[in-house]
Motif scaffolding. Structure first.
Motif, mmCIF file in Angstrom:
data_model
loop_
_atom_site.group_PDB
_atom_site.id
_atom_site.type_symbol
_atom_site.label_atom_id
_atom_site.label_comp_id
_atom_site.label_asym_id
_atom_site.label_seq_id
_atom_site.Cartn_x
_atom_site.Cartn_y
_atom_site.Cartn_z
ATOM 1 N N ASP A 589 0.803 -1.211 0.000
ATOM 2 C CA ASP A 589 0.000 0.000 0.000
ATOM 3 C C ASP A 589 0.845 1.274 0.000
ATOM 4 O O ASP A 589 0.325 2.369 0.006
ATOM 5 C CB ASP A 589 -0.913 -0.028 1.243
ATOM 6 C CG ASP A 589 -2.101 0.894 1.072
ATOM 7 O OD1 ASP A 589 -2.449 1.199 -0.085
ATOM 8 O OD2 ASP A 589 -2.655 1.320 2.093
ATOM 9 N N LYS B 101 -15.301 -1.520 1.004
ATOM 10 C CA LYS B 101 -14.844 -2.711 1.714
ATOM 11 C C LYS B 101 -13.384 -3.024 1.379
ATOM 12 O O LYS B 101 -12.983 -2.964 0.221
ATOM 13 C CB LYS B 101 -15.721 -3.906 1.336
ATOM 14 C CG LYS B 101 -15.483 -5.072 2.238
ATOM 15 C CD LYS B 101 -16.553 -6.122 2.072
ATOM 16 C CE LYS B 101 -16.239 -7.296 2.961
ATOM 17 N NZ LYS B 101 -17.166 -8.389 2.729
ATOM 18 N N ILE B 102 -12.527 -3.325 2.440
ATOM 19 C CA ILE B 102 -11.116 -3.642 2.220
ATOM 20 C C ILE B 102 -10.845 -5.083 2.591
ATOM 21 O O ILE B 102 -11.596 -5.689 3.364
ATOM 22 C CB ILE B 102 -10.195 -2.722 3.051
ATOM 23 C CG1 ILE B 102 -10.630 -2.759 4.516
ATOM 24 C CG2 ILE B 102 -10.197 -1.312 2.504
ATOM 25 C CD1 ILE B 102 -9.680 -2.049 5.440
ATOM 26 N N ASP B 103 -9.750 -5.616 2.045
ATOM 27 C CA ASP B 103 -9.367 -6.999 2.353
ATOM 28 C C ASP B 103 -8.602 -7.013 3.662
ATOM 29 O O ASP B 103 -7.419 -6.700 3.736
ATOM 30 C CB ASP B 103 -8.500 -7.545 1.215
ATOM 31 C CG ASP B 103 -8.104 -8.995 1.460
ATOM 32 O OD1 ASP B 103 -8.425 -9.530 2.550
ATOM 33 O OD2 ASP B 103 -7.476 -9.586 0.570
ATOM 34 N N LEU B 104 -9.316 -7.358 4.734
ATOM 35 C CA LEU B 104 -8.721 -7.285 6.068
ATOM 36 C C LEU B 104 -7.655 -8.339 6.300
ATOM 37 O O LEU B 104 -6.942 -8.299 7.296
ATOM 38 C CB LEU B 104 -9.812 -7.437 7.129
ATOM 39 C CG LEU B 104 -10.928 -6.397 7.041
ATOM 40 C CD1 LEU B 104 -12.012 -6.720 8.048
ATOM 41 C CD2 LEU B 104 -10.365 -5.007 7.306
ATOM 42 N N THR B 105 -7.569 -9.281 5.388
ATOM 43 C CA THR B 105 -6.591 -10.365 5.623
ATOM 44 C C THR B 105 -5.190 -9.980 5.176
ATOM 45 O O THR B 105 -4.229 -10.658 5.497
ATOM 46 C CB THR B 105 -7.012 -11.630 4.858
ATOM 47 O OG1 THR B 105 -6.988 -11.332 3.452
ATOM 48 C CG2 THR B 105 -8.398 -12.091 5.256
ATOM 49 N N LEU B 106 -5.069 -8.831 4.450
ATOM 50 C CA LEU B 106 -3.744 -8.439 3.974
ATOM 51 C C LEU B 106 -2.886 -7.956 5.141
ATOM 52 O O LEU B 106 -3.415 -7.443 6.130
ATOM 53 C CB LEU B 106 -3.863 -7.321 2.932
ATOM 54 C CG LEU B 106 -4.456 -7.752 1.588
ATOM 55 C CD1 LEU B 106 -4.683 -6.541 0.710
ATOM 56 C CD2 LEU B 106 -3.560 -8.760 0.896
#
Lengths: 778, 348
Positions: A589, B101-106
């Protein structure tokens, strides 16, 4: 010092297993560094006697009551020759004739020599035990007395209370009085306070008895012949270095002991020619040097196959003379080590008689009458006063007088009870007579150590209560360095600790031609000089890490540099850092950004802010390690460090591809400026107002100067200022750049009015125009 | 509108008008495109100055008979409108959450943290333990003269103990200190008892590098001097240190040894931290790990610094920092400390 389990058992009884004995010796302070279990094939071995040769290699051998025919191929045997027989391996015959190799004594394939006193059928495993353990004892330099088996046995005797058995030193004398056969003159009494000699006539040079051969090999001594072996045996057994001269080769039948003068030469036993300095103790005959006293004998009077008469020397040489000469000549022998540490001067008759007795017994010699003993500087047994009360004072335990007397007796010390009085107080104690085999015991405290050693350190309790001074000073430097470390680690820098000894060829050294500190005796050229700067070690760490593919580096070290000053060496405590690669960790990011100059500058600026040191000045100046993109840091005109980009010469030398930034600060100069106790001020509760100003100035105008000036012009209400953009390009005229400042105004005690802020800003704009020709940008 | 006229209105008309308001409201809610719109509508109708609130404020001018009926209508309308706003808000929030919505697993972003070198970390622990026992931390130079490194420690020229420590020499007879004991001498020269101090620092001995030797190493030496210190205090101090560093089950063992500056002298061992004293490869089966030397300060040392040995006793000990660190952190080779591979240091 090496000794064996069974050799020790000859002098003292004990119930310890070989493993337990190792532990006990260690606990006595005779640290066992290694043990070796040695096996000899003597189980079932007996003495035999050759009766006749049957045919070529076949012999009839008497094995006691029976006679057997045995083959032997390793040499010719004579009629009546005694041999060792050992059980044959898997043959039809019961015995084989032993060689040194088959018994496991050495790799010599010749038949084992058997001494006259043994008869056919005698078992030999009491002379050469089937199993034995060799102890390699790492002796501390004070324990001269334990450079002998008897000395170690004496300690075991003290530990167990079992009596010590001294070896038999009675001899039968015959023939001529020794004094008529040789004259002894000591011309250097300090170097040789005592010289004793015996003459043994008609010796038969030959092999040593099997048990002596066994023990000498176990302790790592080479067997040579019975005469030399006996001197080595007594050296190991009793600790007296002895020397045997071929009597026939001594000129004028005279021994002179004198000191050398520089330039004299001598060839020792090992065929080496030595150039002597002054004051080496020399043993001479009527014409020449025959031995380096207490160090090594000479080739010219060495005992050989032809020797018939032996002059045996046992002397006491001054420890300082021997250690100095041995070091000077670069020789260290069994004798020189012992004399350097101190041999017992008063036991010399015992040592020489023990050896003479063995020569009579195992070399068939006749010991001539009367020991010739020149004791020109007698060394008395010292007396030491010992107070019972000193035991609890030093050890924290108390022992009764009975216990103490018992310990003294076991150690061979004579103790006479006395009352001594100091400052009107009477103290119960002893006058202790120290035997001369313990030169290490000269003071009361030495006796306390002996008592604690034999009693056992485990008998002393662990006291967990301490009295602590409440007003001891605290080390603020220590605390400060810790804060510096935390500052650095908090900024993402990892700490390195490097070898301060660096190669003499290191490129950075060329910047310190006069000041480099060189070691006189380096281990290798790789560690030949002390680093003149932390840069030297930081770049090496960088190189190493890059080589190991660690490509993003932020490292620092707190350590000394070493320089030659005008009259002394200078150690400066420095903080150095190096950075390379990306500024931040990579992340999906975030874009990673390479480290640049402003990372290192910002770090140093923050350092001075963190430790509340005002007035750090940064001026462009190329320092030795850096290129033109570098600054020196000054505190009130004094240079305290530098920062910037590594110079390309050093960079290339270390294969550091890419930009490498570093800094070094002299903490010895900076730490005194640290504010020990910070004062806090209250935080203003009134709203702040922000104004952005963008100035166009000449491209050569130093932005930092403008920044400082704005700070000054803004007055007390200008609380914060930062540059949010620096631009040159199409949007501004050629040769110009724009610098955008964000200014925060706030008053401590009220809300600022719009007018007040405007006025302050106007003043800044006016001043900038006047002093920097700065134009406000659209 | 003239408030006076309000009383003239029939309640029915009022209620009818409220229905109209409701219809307008519903229409506007329906046309809302996002949360912002919903909030605007809410402000228009339901805020303190909103349309519905205005009606409430007029209630006082209605005839007392009609007041309850109108009041009830108004309340019910407010409840209805609030409900509609809430429903619309929820609807848009759900949409926004789905949209953002974000990918919380990253994995998260980790700041780069620096680490202290394990030698420093170990030194910190050692210093901390002894500081708590009332010892001060003292320092001295690494380049020493013969007097402080040898003579004052009862190691005169030619003394066999000089062989025990092969030293590096510099020009003019200077020596790289082989121990930090010179610091003890300097402190005793400048202070009177009681003294409780430790001297940590870099030392040098001429050892060829291997897994357990390095010519540069760090040492902590301790010293206590007072009128009544005994060997039992020395044992207590070392034992307490061992227990604080490695845990309360640690045991210590003292063996007689020899150092010129202590008498009686000892080597001290810790019970093996790996096998707990049962015997293993690390302790060569003995159950003990040898640590370093210790002892009662030799009276000669006291005499040299002008302390009366009949009045004062003291104890001193040393320890190798690398040795302690290797034991504590399971580091197998002393050379790792001086290589400074970041992957090694960053485990600190």
């Amino acid at each position: 010092m090496k000794c064996t389990y069974h050799w020790l058992k000859e002098f003292v009884d004990f119930d310890f297993s070989p493993e337990q004995l190792a532990e006990k010796l260690t606990i006595l302070g005779l640290e066992v560094d290694g043990t070796e279990n040695i096996h000899r094939n003597t189980n079932g071995a007996i003495v035999g006697e050759v009766v006749e040769t049957v045919d070529g290699n076949l012999y009839k051998v008497k094995t006691g009551r029976r006679t057997e025919t045995i083959e032997f191929t390793s040499g010719q045997l004579q009629k009546n020759q005694k041999v060792v027989l050992q059980p044959a391996k898997g043959g039809t015959r019961t015995f084989q004739i032993s060689t040194y190799e088959s018994l496991g004594l050495s790799d010599e394939k010749s038949v084992v020599f058997v001494e006259e006193t043994l008869s056919p059928g005698d078992a030999i495993n009491h002379l050469v035990p089937e199993t034995d353990t060799v102890y390699d004892i790492d002796l501390t330099p004070n324990r001269a007395d334990c450079l002998s088996v008897i000395g170690i046995a004496r300690d075991i005797s003290a530990l167990t209370g079992n009596p010590l058995r001294n070896p038999d030193t009675k001899i039968a004398e015959s023939g001529t009085a020794t004094a008529e056969l040789v004259r002894i003159g000591i011309e250097a009494p300090e170097g040789c306070p005592r010289y004793a000699a015996r003459i043994i006539r008609d010796v038969k040079i030959g092999p040593s008895p099997i048990w002596m051969h066994d023990r000498l090999t176990k302790v790592g001594l080479r067997t040579i012949n019975n005469i030399v072996d006996i001197t080595n045996y007594v050296l190991t057994e009793l600790g007296y270095p002895l020397h045997a001269f071929d009597y026939a080769l001594l000129e004028d039948k005279q021994i002179r002991v004198r000191l050398s003068t520089k330039g004299e030469q001598f060839v020792t036993l090992d065929e080496k020619l030595h150039e002597l300095g002054d004051d080496t103790v020399l043993i001479c005959d009527g014409k020449r040097i025959v031995a380096l006293g207490g160090i090594m004998g000479g080739q010219n009077t060495e005992v050989s196959e032809q020797t018939r008469d032996v002059l045996l020397e046992c002397a006491y040489f001054g420890p300082k003379f021997i250690s100095r000469s041995a070091a000077q000549l670069g020789i260290s022998t069994e004798a020189s080590v012992r004399f350097s540490r101190g041999v017992d001067p008063n036991g010399i008759p015992n040592g020489i008689d023990r050896a003479a007795g063995l020569m009579a017994q195992f070399a068939g010699g006749q010991v001539q009458k009367d020991l010739l003993d020149q004791y020109v500087l007698p060394i008395p047994s010292p007396l030491v006063n010992f107070r019972l009360a000193s035991i609890p004072r030093h050890l924290g335990i108390s022992l009764s007088s009975t216990e103490v007397e018992e310990l003294f007796t076991r150690l061979g010390l004579g103790a006479k009870p006395i009352e001594s009085s100091t400052n009107g107080k009477t103290a119960t104690g002893y006058e202790v007579e120290i035997p001369t085999f313990r030169p290490d015991l000269t003071r009361e405290i030495d006796l306390i150590e002996e008592i604690s050693r034999i009693t056992g350190y485990d008998k002393i309790p662990e006291n967990y209560i301490a009295s602590v001074p409440l007003l001891s000073h605290s080390n603020s430097k220590e605390q400060t360095l810790n804060e510096v470390r935390e500052f650095m680690t908090g900024n993402g820098y990892s700490e390195t600790v490097t070898n301060s000894m660096i190669p003499g060829s290191e490129i950075v050294l060329k910047y310190f031609p006069e000041e480099t500190v060189r070691l006189q005796n380096p281990i290798s050229e790789d560690m030949a000089v002390l680093r003149p700067s932390l840069v030297a070690t930081l770049v090496r760490v960088a190189q190493f890490n890059l080589f190991r593919q660690n490509e993003d580096l932020k490292i620092f070290e707190i350590g000394s540099s070493y320089l030659c000053g005008d009259s002394s060496f200078l150690e400066n405590l420095l903080l150095g850092g190096l950075m390379f690669g990306n500024a931040e960790n990579a992340h999906w990011d975030h874009k990673s950004r390479p480290i640049d100059f402003f990372d290192v500058k910002g770090l140093i600026e923050d350092f001075f802010r963190r430790f509340s040191i005002p007035g750090a000045q940064y001026s462009p100046k190329q320092t030795w390690a850096l290129d033109e993109s570098s600054l020196v840091v000054r505190l009130s005109e004094d240079e305290v460090g530098f920062l910037g980009r590594l110079n390309p010469i050093v960079q290339q030398e270390y294969d550091l591809g890419g930009e490498c930034f570093l800094f070094e600060l002299n903490l010895d100069k900076i730490i005194p400026n640290f504010v020990q106790t910070k004062r806090f001020h209250s935080v203003p509760r009134f709203p702040w107002v922000r104004r952005d100003l963008s100035f166009v100035v000449d491209i050569e105008t130093p932005g930092g100067k403008l920044f400082e000036k704005i700070q000054e012009w803004g007055g007390t209400n200008l609380k914060d200022i930062f540059i949010f953009d620096v631009y040159s390009g199409q949007q501004v005229p050629i040769g110009k750049k724009s610098i955008a400042f964000s200014l925060t105004f706030q008053a401590n005690e009220r809300t600022l009015t719009e007018d007040e802020v405007n006025e302050a800003v106007d003043q800044i704009i006016r001043a900038a125009r006047n002093e920097f020709d700065a134009v406000l940008r659209g | 509108m003239n408030p006076g006229q309000m009383t003239e209105f029939a309640v029915d008309d009022q209620i009818e008008e409220l229905q109209g308001l409701k219809q307008e409201f519903l229409e506007e809610v329906k046309n809302c495109a996002d949360l912002k719109d919903v909030d605007r509508v809410r402000t228009k109708y339901l805020s303190k100055k909103g349309l519905l609130q205005k009606r409430f404020s007029l209630l006082g001018q209605v005839s007392p008979d009609a007041r309850p009926l109108l009041g009830k209508e108004l309340n019910s309308l407010r409840s209805e409108l609030s409900h509609q706003i809430q429903a619309a808000t929820d609807r848009f929030q759900k949409v926004r959450m789905q949209h953002e919505k974000i990918d919380l697993t990253l994995p998260g972003f980790q700041q780069k943290w620096g680490r202290k070198h394990p030698i420093t970390k170990t030194l910190d622990e050692i210093k901390d333990i002894f500081s708590r026992m009332g010892f001060t931390v003292e320092e001295g130079p690494e380049i020493e003269n013969d007097y402080y490194n040898f003579e004052a420690l009862n190691i005169p020229e030619g003394h066999p103990a000089r062989e025990m420590q092969d030293s590096f020499y510099l020009a003019g007879g200077w020596v790289l200190r082989t121990q930090t004991s010179p610091v003890q001498i300097r402190v005793m020269e400048s202070q009177s008892p009681p003294i409780r101090m430790i001297a940590p620092g870099r030392c040098y001995r001429k050892d060829t590098p291997d897994a357990t030797h390095f010519p540069v190493f760090h040492q902590v030496e301790g010293l206590a001097v007072d009128t009544d210190l005994t060997f039992a205090d020395l044992k207590g101090t070392i034992s307490a240190f061992a227990k604080r560093l490695f845990g309360p089950d640690m045991r210590i063992r003292f063996r007689p040894s020899y150092f010129p500056f202590t008498e009686p002298s000892a080597e001290y061992d810790f019970s093996c931290i790996i096998c707990k004293g049962k015997g293993c490869k690390a302790c060569k089966g003995s159950g003990w790990l040898d640590i370093a030397g210790a002892g009662m300060v030799d009276p000669e040392v006291f005499k040299d610094v002008g302390y009366d040995p009949e009045k004062y006793t003291g104890f001193a000990w040393g320890m190798g920092v690398e040795r302690i660190a290797m034991l504590k952190y399971g580091i197998s080779d002393i050379r790792y400390f001086y290589e400074n591979d970041l992957r090694f240091i960053e485990q600190s």
